[in-house]
Design a protein around this motif. Sequence first.
Motif, PDB file in Angstrom:
ATOM      1  N   ALA A 185       0.812  -1.219   0.000  1.00  0.00           N
ATOM      2  CA  ALA A 185       0.000   0.000   0.000  1.00  0.00           C
ATOM      3  C   ALA A 185       0.847   1.272   0.000  1.00  0.00           C
ATOM      4  O   ALA A 185       0.423   2.303  -0.525  1.00  0.00           O
ATOM      5  CB  ALA A 185      -0.936   0.002   1.204  1.00  0.00           C
ATOM      6  N   GLN A 186       2.038   1.230   0.576  1.00  0.00           N
ATOM      7  CA  GLN A 186       2.914   2.406   0.618  1.00  0.00           C
ATOM      8  C   GLN A 186       3.718   2.564  -0.666  1.00  0.00           C
ATOM      9  O   GLN A 186       4.500   3.511  -0.797  1.00  0.00           O
ATOM     10  CB  GLN A 186       3.890   2.339   1.806  1.00  0.00           C
ATOM     11  N   LYS A 187       3.574   1.634  -1.592  1.00  0.00           N
ATOM     12  CA  LYS A 187       4.304   1.654  -2.866  1.00  0.00           C
ATOM     13  C   LYS A 187       5.812   1.721  -2.645  1.00  0.00           C
ATOM     14  O   LYS A 187       6.533   2.443  -3.320  1.00  0.00           O
ATOM     15  CB  LYS A 187       3.842   2.827  -3.747  1.00  0.00           C
ATOM     16  N   ALA A 188       6.297   0.915  -1.707  1.00  0.00           N
ATOM     17  CA  ALA A 188       7.720   0.884  -1.376  1.00  0.00           C
ATOM     18  C   ALA A 188       8.509  -0.012  -2.332  1.00  0.00           C
ATOM     19  O   ALA A 188       9.727   0.034  -2.349  1.00  0.00           O
ATOM     20  CB  ALA A 188       7.910   0.394   0.061  1.00  0.00           C
ATOM     21  N   GLY A 189       7.819  -0.847  -3.093  1.00  0.00           N
ATOM     22  CA  GLY A 189       8.509  -1.742  -4.006  1.00  0.00           C
ATOM     23  C   GLY A 189       8.823  -3.093  -3.387  1.00  0.00           C
ATOM     24  O   GLY A 189       9.457  -3.930  -4.018  1.00  0.00           O
ATOM     25  N   PHE A 190       8.380  -3.303  -2.160  1.00  0.00           N
ATOM     26  CA  PHE A 190       8.581  -4.575  -1.479  1.00  0.00           C
ATOM     27  C   PHE A 190       7.466  -4.771  -0.460  1.00  0.00           C
ATOM     28  O   PHE A 190       6.757  -3.823  -0.116  1.00  0.00           O
ATOM     29  CB  PHE A 190       9.945  -4.627  -0.774  1.00  0.00           C
ATOM     30  N   VAL A 191       7.296  -6.019  -0.021  1.00  0.00           N
ATOM     31  CA  VAL A 191       6.336  -6.324   1.038  1.00  0.00           C
ATOM     32  C   VAL A 191       7.052  -7.126   2.112  1.00  0.00           C
ATOM     33  O   VAL A 191       8.029  -7.818   1.842  1.00  0.00           O
ATOM     34  CB  VAL A 191       5.105  -7.104   0.509  1.00  0.00           C
ATOM     35  N   THR A 192       6.554  -7.015   3.320  1.00  0.00           N
ATOM     36  CA  THR A 192       7.114  -7.764   4.438  1.00  0.00           C
ATOM     37  C   THR A 192       6.147  -8.880   4.821  1.00  0.00           C
ATOM     38  O   THR A 192       4.978  -8.875   4.417  1.00  0.00           O
ATOM     39  CB  THR A 192       7.347  -6.855   5.655  1.00  0.00           C
ATOM     40  N   LEU A 193       6.627  -9.791   5.631  1.00  0.00           N
ATOM     41  CA  LEU A 193       5.780 -10.878   6.112  1.00  0.00           C
ATOM     42  C   LEU A 193       4.590 -10.313   6.884  1.00  0.00           C
ATOM     43  O   LEU A 193       3.457 -10.767   6.711  1.00  0.00           O
ATOM     44  CB  LEU A 193       6.596 -11.842   6.986  1.00  0.00           C
ATOM     45  N   ALA A 194       4.832  -9.310   7.700  1.00  0.00           N
ATOM     46  CA  ALA A 194       3.741  -8.702   8.477  1.00  0.00           C
ATOM     47  C   ALA A 194       2.675  -8.105   7.558  1.00  0.00           C
ATOM     48  O   ALA A 194       1.474  -8.224   7.830  1.00  0.00           O
ATOM     49  CB  ALA A 194       4.297  -7.637   9.417  1.00  0.00           C
ATOM     50  N   GLN A 195       3.086  -7.476   6.463  1.00  0.00           N
ATOM     51  CA  GLN A 195       2.122  -6.903   5.527  1.00  0.00           C
ATOM     52  C   GLN A 195       1.298  -8.001   4.854  1.00  0.00           C
ATOM     53  O   GLN A 195       0.086  -7.839   4.652  1.00  0.00           O
ATOM     54  CB  GLN A 195       2.843  -6.078   4.454  1.00  0.00           C
ATOM     55  N   ILE A 196       1.940  -9.112   4.520  1.00  0.00           N
ATOM     56  CA  ILE A 196       1.225 -10.225   3.905  1.00  0.00           C
ATOM     57  C   ILE A 196       0.214 -10.798   4.888  1.00  0.00           C
ATOM     58  O   ILE A 196      -0.940 -11.055   4.543  1.00  0.00           O
ATOM     59  CB  ILE A 196       2.206 -11.315   3.422  1.00  0.00           C
ATOM     60  N   GLU A 197       0.625 -10.982   6.139  1.00  0.00           N
ATOM     61  CA  GLU A 197      -0.281 -11.501   7.162  1.00  0.00           C
ATOM     62  C   GLU A 197      -1.459 -10.554   7.364  1.00  0.00           C
ATOM     63  O   GLU A 197      -2.611 -10.993   7.457  1.00  0.00           O
ATOM     64  CB  GLU A 197       0.467 -11.714   8.472  1.00  0.00           C
TER      65      GLU A 197
END
Length: 103
Positions: free
Chosen positions: A81-93
Amino acid sequence: MKKMIAALVLCIVSAAVCVPASAQALPGGSGATGSARVERMMAQLQGRFAAANTTHDGKLTREQAQAGMPMVAQHFDEIDAQKAGFVTLAQIEDFMRARAAAR
């Protein structure tokens, strides 16, 4: 095959997140089994994330997601959602919990 496994894991985790907290809190009852199931599925998700995160930096790029977690790649823009170019495990969860709650 990898796509089927990824889809299955996401579906299982999403379904497990829907288990009410009251059912998970029951000692020795089916809630204990539900809680153990959630823990197993979260461990599977963590394992798949770790395998896909080839740079071992805790961040999954779109390319890494496409190679190791196709369902995450499919929803990458929603998760990032922040358009950072990556996702973290917490964001996926968080994404999976929100998606499960919307059902």
